[in-house]
Every structure is written in C-alpha cells, then in structure tokens.
Write a protein that holds these residues in place. Structure first.
Motif: not given
Length: 222
Positions: A63-67, A72-73, A98-100, A102-105
């Motif tokens: 529900s939130i944009p990847l950017l 944020w990370f 990379l953390v972003a 992994v968490m998002f995908e």
C-alpha cells in the motif's frame, strides 16, 4: 541533432553501474523470495496470530510506494542501529537499498508463493502424510517444489519489475546504471543522448526477459 558518439567511451562507467544494478536485483530477488516464502507459510498457517501478522505486513508494504521505502530505510536504519548499539553505525546506500528491496518485494513474492501452494491439489499433501512425512517434510519435499515449478514465470516476471524499479536508488545517490548514465551525460553535456541510450538498454533487457518468461511458461504448461 542527437550525437551518440560519446557513449562508447563511457561504457566502462556504465558497465559498473549495470553491475551494481544486477547485484541489487540478484540479492533483492533471493532475499525477497526467501522472506516471501516464510510469509506465505505464515499466511497459510492455522494460527490466527501468525496469519494476521503476515497479512498485515503484506497489506502494508503493498500500500506504500517503493520510493518511500527506499528513503525511509536509508534514513531510519542508521537511526535504529544507533538506538540499539548506542554508536553511529555506517550502513551505506547499497545496504539500505538492498534491505528496502528485500522487505518490499517480499510482500509481492509472498502472494505469488501463497497462490502457488494453494494451487497444488490437497491430495498431494494427503499422500505425503500417508507415507509418514511430517508437515514440514511435506512442504519442503513435495508441496514447495511443485509450487515453485508452477509459479516460476510469475517469480521471474516480478523480478523484471524489480530490475526496472532499481532505478529508484537515484533518490539516495547510489550510482546504478540509470544514475551513471544521467551523471555521465550531464558531465559531457549530452544528457538526452545518454538517457535515451539508458532507456533503450532497459527496454531491450526487459523485453527480452519477458519473451523468455513467456517461452518458459509455455514449456511448463506443456
């Protein structure tokens, strides 16, 4: 008039940017699939707490944009580590991105894996349990291999989307392929030519990968 004569001389720096993009892609897909599989197992668990936690995670990140996740990370991870360790811990743009990823995908891979597991006939699980396998053995040795075979095209399609989304790391100054092309074009004074070239590279790679995914999907269907 467009002049692309400066691009060959810039290829070494562009290749370095592409290497970084591919590193983000490979590690992001590997981590995302691993975490997504765990989340899918949690969503399918009979324990309401685990299922609800996994569902909340998936719904939030979808529900939130990847950017927003990337920025944020980038700013939050060092702050969190400082609160835990009490020291300034350098994380770096690459690790944060990379953390972003992994968490998002993982939220998207979770739904793909969950659908793949649910597509396997229940008789497969019953047959494995009749042979004396535990639930974990059934999932690891029977259900997941069959599910991953069926959902491979979808996993690869999501990986192509991630390849395109890696261009968002420009927001934290990471020199991926697109950012390298943009920066090189600004230095030489030919920004349009380099951006057009970068766009063509993204198109050729993404379109070729999509064709391979379609061929693989037909083979798996047969």
């Amino acid at each position: 008039m467009m002049d692309f004569s400066a691009i060959p001389a810039a290829l070494p720096s562009l290749l370095e940017g592409m290497l970084l993009t591919l590193q983000l892609l490979v590690f992001g897909v590997a981590g995302g699939v691993a975490l997504g599989t765990v989340l899918a197992m949690m969503r399918l668990a009979h324990a309401p707490l685990l299922s609800n936690l996994a569902g909340l995670y998936v719904n939030y990140f979808r529900s939130i944009p990847l950017l927003l996740v990337i920025t944020w990370f980038y700013f939050a991870v060092p702050f969190i580590l400082r609160g835990i360790t009490g020291e300034d811990t350098p994380v770096g743009a690459f690790t944060s991105c990379l953390v972003a990823f992994v968490m998002f995908e993982a939220a998207y891979f979770c739904e793909i894996v969950r659908a793949g597991i649910q597509s396997i006939p229940k008789g497969q699980m019953a047959a494995a349990q009749a042979l004396g396998m535990t639930y974990g053995q059934c999932m690891r040795l029977v259900i997941l291999p069959l599910a991953f075979r069926k959902m491979t095209p979808l996993l690869l399609q999501q990986s192509i989307i991630l390849f395109q989304d890696t261009s968002l790391v420009y927001s934290v100054g990471l020199m991926d392929f697109l950012n390298s092309a943009r920066s090189r074009g600004d230095i030489i004074g030919q920004p349009h030519e380099f951006l057009i070239f970068a766009g063509l590279v993204y198109f050729v790679l993404s379109f070729s990968a999509s064709l391979l995914v379609k061929r693989l999907q037909k083979r798996l269907t047969v």
